[in-house]
Write a protein that holds these residues in place. Structure first.
Motif, mmCIF file in Angstrom:
data_model
loop_
_atom_site.group_PDB
_atom_site.id
_atom_site.type_symbol
_atom_site.label_atom_id
_atom_site.label_comp_id
_atom_site.label_asym_id
_atom_site.label_seq_id
_atom_site.Cartn_x
_atom_site.Cartn_y
_atom_site.Cartn_z
ATOM 1 N N HIS A 94 16.080 -58.380 -56.962
ATOM 2 C CA HIS A 94 16.965 -57.564 -56.121
ATOM 3 C C HIS A 94 16.228 -57.231 -54.826
ATOM 4 O O HIS A 94 15.181 -56.588 -54.844
ATOM 5 C CB HIS A 94 17.363 -56.286 -56.854
ATOM 6 C CG HIS A 94 18.570 -55.622 -56.285
ATOM 7 N ND1 HIS A 94 19.506 -54.986 -57.059
ATOM 8 C CD2 HIS A 94 19.016 -55.511 -55.006
ATOM 9 C CE1 HIS A 94 20.460 -54.497 -56.291
ATOM 10 N NE2 HIS A 94 20.174 -54.810 -55.033
ATOM 11 N N LEU A 124 26.673 -62.766 -58.339
ATOM 12 C CA LEU A 124 27.037 -61.384 -58.029
ATOM 13 C C LEU A 124 27.131 -61.147 -56.521
ATOM 14 O O LEU A 124 27.604 -60.100 -56.087
ATOM 15 C CB LEU A 124 26.012 -60.411 -58.618
ATOM 16 C CG LEU A 124 25.732 -60.507 -60.121
ATOM 17 C CD1 LEU A 124 24.657 -59.504 -60.516
ATOM 18 C CD2 LEU A 124 26.999 -60.269 -60.915
ATOM 19 N N MET A 181 26.070 -57.420 -52.277
ATOM 20 C CA MET A 181 26.614 -57.458 -53.640
ATOM 21 C C MET A 181 28.140 -57.429 -53.590
ATOM 22 O O MET A 181 28.731 -56.679 -52.822
ATOM 23 C CB MET A 181 26.101 -56.265 -54.441
ATOM 24 C CG MET A 181 24.594 -56.261 -54.653
ATOM 25 S SD MET A 181 24.082 -57.429 -55.906
ATOM 26 C CE MET A 181 24.593 -56.559 -57.390
ATOM 27 N N ASP A 183 30.416 -56.254 -55.581
ATOM 28 C CA ASP A 183 31.142 -55.050 -55.964
ATOM 29 C C ASP A 183 30.937 -53.906 -54.980
ATOM 30 O O ASP A 183 31.407 -52.793 -55.222
ATOM 31 C CB ASP A 183 30.746 -54.605 -57.375
ATOM 32 C CG ASP A 183 29.275 -54.206 -57.466
ATOM 33 O OD1 ASP A 183 28.512 -54.576 -56.556
ATOM 34 O OD2 ASP A 183 28.905 -53.541 -58.439
ATOM 35 N N ARG A 184 30.255 -54.158 -53.862
ATOM 36 C CA ARG A 184 29.999 -53.091 -52.898
ATOM 37 C C ARG A 184 30.991 -53.077 -51.740
ATOM 38 O O ARG A 184 31.032 -52.123 -50.975
ATOM 39 C CB ARG A 184 28.573 -53.217 -52.329
ATOM 40 C CG ARG A 184 27.462 -53.050 -53.356
ATOM 41 C CD ARG A 184 27.444 -51.641 -53.926
ATOM 42 N NE ARG A 184 26.289 -51.421 -54.776
ATOM 43 C CZ ARG A 184 26.289 -51.542 -56.092
ATOM 44 N NH1 ARG A 184 27.395 -51.906 -56.707
ATOM 45 N NH2 ARG A 184 25.193 -51.312 -56.794
ATOM 46 N N ASN A 342 27.368 -55.801 -70.603
ATOM 47 C CA ASN A 342 26.502 -55.506 -69.462
ATOM 48 C C ASN A 342 25.404 -56.558 -69.386
ATOM 49 O O ASN A 342 24.851 -56.965 -70.406
ATOM 50 C CB ASN A 342 25.855 -54.120 -69.593
ATOM 51 C CG ASN A 342 26.854 -52.993 -69.407
ATOM 52 O OD1 ASN A 342 27.256 -52.677 -68.300
ATOM 53 N ND2 ASN A 342 27.268 -52.389 -70.520
ATOM 54 N N ASN A 345 20.646 -55.454 -64.430
ATOM 55 C CA ASN A 345 20.853 -54.231 -63.644
ATOM 56 C C ASN A 345 22.057 -53.428 -64.137
ATOM 57 O O ASN A 345 22.721 -52.744 -63.368
ATOM 58 C CB ASN A 345 21.031 -54.566 -62.159
ATOM 59 C CG ASN A 345 19.834 -55.294 -61.600
ATOM 60 O OD1 ASN A 345 18.697 -54.911 -61.863
ATOM 61 N ND2 ASN A 345 20.073 -56.352 -60.848
ATOM 62 N N ASN A 346 22.355 -53.547 -65.433
ATOM 63 C CA ASN A 346 23.464 -52.831 -66.056
ATOM 64 C C ASN A 346 24.799 -53.162 -65.385
ATOM 65 O O ASN A 346 25.673 -52.309 -65.247
ATOM 66 C CB ASN A 346 23.218 -51.313 -66.004
ATOM 67 C CG ASN A 346 23.905 -50.587 -67.154
ATOM 68 O OD1 ASN A 346 24.082 -51.146 -68.233
ATOM 69 N ND2 ASN A 346 24.300 -49.355 -66.918
ATOM 70 N N TYR A 347 24.951 -54.391 -64.944
ATOM 71 C CA TYR A 347 26.171 -54.849 -64.270
ATOM 72 C C TYR A 347 27.256 -55.094 -65.327
ATOM 73 O O TYR A 347 27.070 -55.887 -66.250
ATOM 74 C CB TYR A 347 25.881 -56.131 -63.494
ATOM 75 C CG TYR A 347 27.002 -56.589 -62.601
ATOM 76 C CD1 TYR A 347 27.141 -56.084 -61.319
ATOM 77 C CD2 TYR A 347 27.919 -57.538 -63.044
ATOM 78 C CE1 TYR A 347 28.162 -56.518 -60.492
ATOM 79 C CE2 TYR A 347 28.948 -57.972 -62.224
ATOM 80 C CZ TYR A 347 29.065 -57.466 -60.944
ATOM 81 O OH TYR A 347 30.084 -57.900 -60.126
ATOM 82 N N GLU A 397 32.861 -61.306 -64.128
ATOM 83 C CA GLU A 397 32.780 -59.965 -63.559
ATOM 84 C C GLU A 397 33.931 -59.135 -64.136
ATOM 85 O O GLU A 397 35.023 -59.645 -64.373
ATOM 86 C CB GLU A 397 32.864 -60.013 -62.039
ATOM 87 C CG GLU A 397 34.114 -60.705 -61.503
ATOM 88 C CD GLU A 397 34.177 -60.704 -59.985
ATOM 89 O OE1 GLU A 397 33.702 -59.736 -59.368
ATOM 90 O OE2 GLU A 397 34.726 -61.661 -59.416
#
Length: 642
Positions: A94, A124, A181, A183-184, A342, A345-347, A397
């Motif tokens: 990351h 991701l 990312m 999801d951001r 998950n 990174n706990n995604y 996802e």
């Protein structure tokens, strides 16, 4: 003999454990773990440079880190990135661009130049495209105010979602692609989200360095000698070889351990022979066994021949771990069940576990191979897969708002699923159209989906639509407009007529256009609750009813609470949908034209011919009804996914 077996089996694994532990201890002494001020572990294949290059080190040559003020710093071809996390289990790194870290108005200076490094972008990730110092811009484009320079302005878009029909490269001074990312950010909220997204960074996956393949294959740890300028291989016995350990570390093991391991192996083999003799090796000679083995080999071969795949392959034990032994079920269908899980990174992810008893091998291959070749904001991301004998799973996802199917009828949605506005429905329709256009012409290979329907349109936390379920997809060359198909594929009510009856024309990307048209007409019908007008009759065709409203000049929006803008959106979606379901493929618009129609004004749209695509029905009250015998239709009973 069986008593001996019960003793030798744990004894064998005990000695293997001793040998493995000895290797681990010697490895850690040769390749120690380090850290910077933040406490992040830096270990193989990364190594820490303390201001100057050591004479020799253990780790990939290009994976050296230095300690910054608070975080480790990673240099990629002369550019610097802050390392916020290293996931050694999933091989992910990351990073945050050092040049834009913690800036109130970040201005990206460069993309991420990976070159030939053993790194690749994670599924991701998502690319943003920034256009700086633009002397002119199309109407409707929102500038980034803090980056305005004199009369020139700057703009940002999710890559592929730029306003069409405008030459950005000609009118802007600089173009930079930035990785963040997925999801951001969203297309709608990009201007408010891009700063935080850039500050969150992105994820890279690492692979085995080419220069270290031989060393790691011999159970060594790869390194480098700065004095000799050559690759080193640190072996488990503490020795250092030139390219590989070549089995030398095994020769250094204590003879006692080797002897005990050999004895354990001999006893274990004896037990196996006795076990299979008593069972008459029924499993090996079973016809079903060999069929299953051959089938799995064929799938393995197909995936290898279409690789390398840019997604990770997981074992079934890893699937169980990421789902906490399948604790939370999200849904189920004929293909199998979907569970919440998950990963790095706990995604959060959705794990689709396919039924072992179903004949879904072809669909599994299609899903893995076709979707792994895509990267678009309106295509769901496949993060990995599992193929372990009859155990097959797909990792996606996670989409918090489920599928579009839940929102079309807008019944019993509950507090977690508020009704969608007409404006949001139009955005969803545009997003699906952009995803389909990408499949048809935007990626390297043309992909025909063949199963566009509400349940296959997933919605993320911001209701951004993502096309999913590529089990029926077909890959073809962009140079071939017509594809060959031996069987009809799709879902009743959304299948284009030429898919099952070649008299209408050849099967092509226009078949997806038809399914898309039926989809957005159903969105309009569900929003307006048109099924209440249809009553319980299965002889009334939804597109025919919508066409009749437009033909008579009747307002699509009967709800008194609807504004003029909302009424125009409903009418625009209806006209576009009617164009898309024309019986002849040549009369349907391509998806890039569909996008232009949805983004343009209502006044520019003409009304198409009446779609003669519903079952023959008996005219009532002398009304003339256009009908074509034997053509599949969307009956009232099938509306809203029933």
């Amino acid at each position: 003999m069986m008593k001996l077996a019960s003793f030798s089996l744990p004894l064998f694994f005990f000695f293997i454990h001793i040998a493995s532990a000895a290797n681990s201890i010697s490895s850690s002494s040769v390749c120690p773990t380090n850290s910077c001020a933040d406490g992040l572990q830096i270990r193989y294949p990364f190594w820490l440079s303390q201001g100057s290059l050591p004479d020799q080190y253990c780790g990939y040559q290009v994976f050296g880190l230095i300690c910054g003020d608070s975080y480790p710093i990673f240099s990629i071809l002369g550019l610097y990135y802050i390392v916020t996390d290293i996931d050694y289990d999933n091989h992910t790194l990351h990073l945050v661009d050092y040049d834009t870290f913690n800036q109130t108005c970040p201005r990206a200076l460069h993309s991420v130049p990976l070159g030939s490094l053993p790194l690749s972008h994670s599924p991701l990730n998502l690319n943003l495209r920034f256009y700086y110092n633009c002397s002119s811009h199309p109407s409707g484009a929102t500038p980034i105010r803090c980056l305005t320079s004199g009369m020139n302005e700057s703009f940002g878009f999710v890559e592929g979602n730029e306003i069409r029909g405008f030459d950005w490269s000609k009118n802007c001074g600089e173009i930079v692609t930035v990785t963040v990312m997925k999801d951001r950010v969203t297309s709608e909220g990009l201007m408010n989200e891009y700063k935080e997204a850039m500050n969150e960074g992105f994820v890279l996956d690492w692979q085995t360095a080419q220069s270290c393949v031989e060393c790691e294959a011999s159970d060594g740890l790869c390194g480098y000698s700065n004095t000799k300028k050559e690759v080193l291989c640190f072996c488990n016995d503490g020795s250092v070889q030139s390219n590989s350990c070549s089995g030398k570390h095994r020769a250094h093991l204590p003879k006692l351990i080797i002897g005990l391991i050999a004895a354990g192996v001999g006893a274990l083999l004896m037990c196996i022979i006795i076990f299979f003799t008593r069972r008459k090796i029924s499993l090996i000679i079973s016809t079903d066994y060999w069929k299953t083995k051959k089938k799995d080999e064929n799938i393995e071969s197909f995936i290898r021949n279409n690789g390398p795949l840019p997604i990770k392959r997981y074992t079934f034990s890893e699937i169980k771990k990421m789902t906490n032994s399948f604790e939370v079920k999200l849904g189920e269908g004929g293909y199998g069940n979907v569970f919440k899980g998950n990963i790095a990174n706990n995604y959060p992810v959705a794990v689709k576990v396919l039924n072992a008893s179903k004949g879904n091998d072809g669909e599994f291959i299609n899903e893995v191979v076709s979707i792994s070749r895509t990267s678009h904001v309106n295509i769901v991301t496949l993060l990995g897969f599992c193929l372990e004998g009859s155990k097959k799973a797909l990792i996606y996802e996670l989409m918090p708002n489920s599928s579009l199917e839940k929102f079309i009828c807008q019944k019993d949605l509950g507090p977690n699923y508020p009704p969608l506005s007409w404006e949001k429905l139009l955005q969803i329709a545009e997003g699906i159209a952009k995803g389909l256009e990408y499949l048809h012409s935007g990626c390297g290979t043309r992909i025909l989906h063949f199963d566009i329907k509400p349940s296959n349109i997933l919605l993320d936390k911001n209701f951004c639509p993502k096309i999913s379920d590529f089990g029926l997809a077909k890959l073809c060359s962009k140079t071939h407009s017509i594809v060959s198909m031996l069987d009809a594929r799709g879902t009743f009510g959304y299948i284009a007529p030429e898919v099952w009856n070649r008299n209408f024309g050849g099967v092509s990307y226009k078949s997806d256009v038809y399914s898309y048209g039926m989809l957005i007409l159903e969105m309009v019908g569900g929003k307006q609750n048109i099924e209440s007008e249809i009553s319980d009759s299965s002889d009334v065709y939804l597109p025919h009813l919508l066409y009749k409203q437009i033909e008579l000049g009747k307002n699509i929006a009967e709800d008194d609470d609807m504004s003029r803008e909302e009424s125009e959106i409903a009418k625009k979606m209806t006209i576009v949908g009617l164009w898309c379901i024309q019986p002849m493929p040549s009369d349907r618009p391509p998806m890039n034209r569909v996008i232009e129609m949805l983004e343009g004004s209502l006044e520019q749209l003409s009304i198409p011919s009446k779609p003669c695509m519903f079952p023959p029905i008996i005219p009532t009250n002398g009304e003339e009804i256009c009908a074509t015998n034997g053509v599949l239709s969307l009956s009232a009973d099938y509306q809203c996914g029933r």
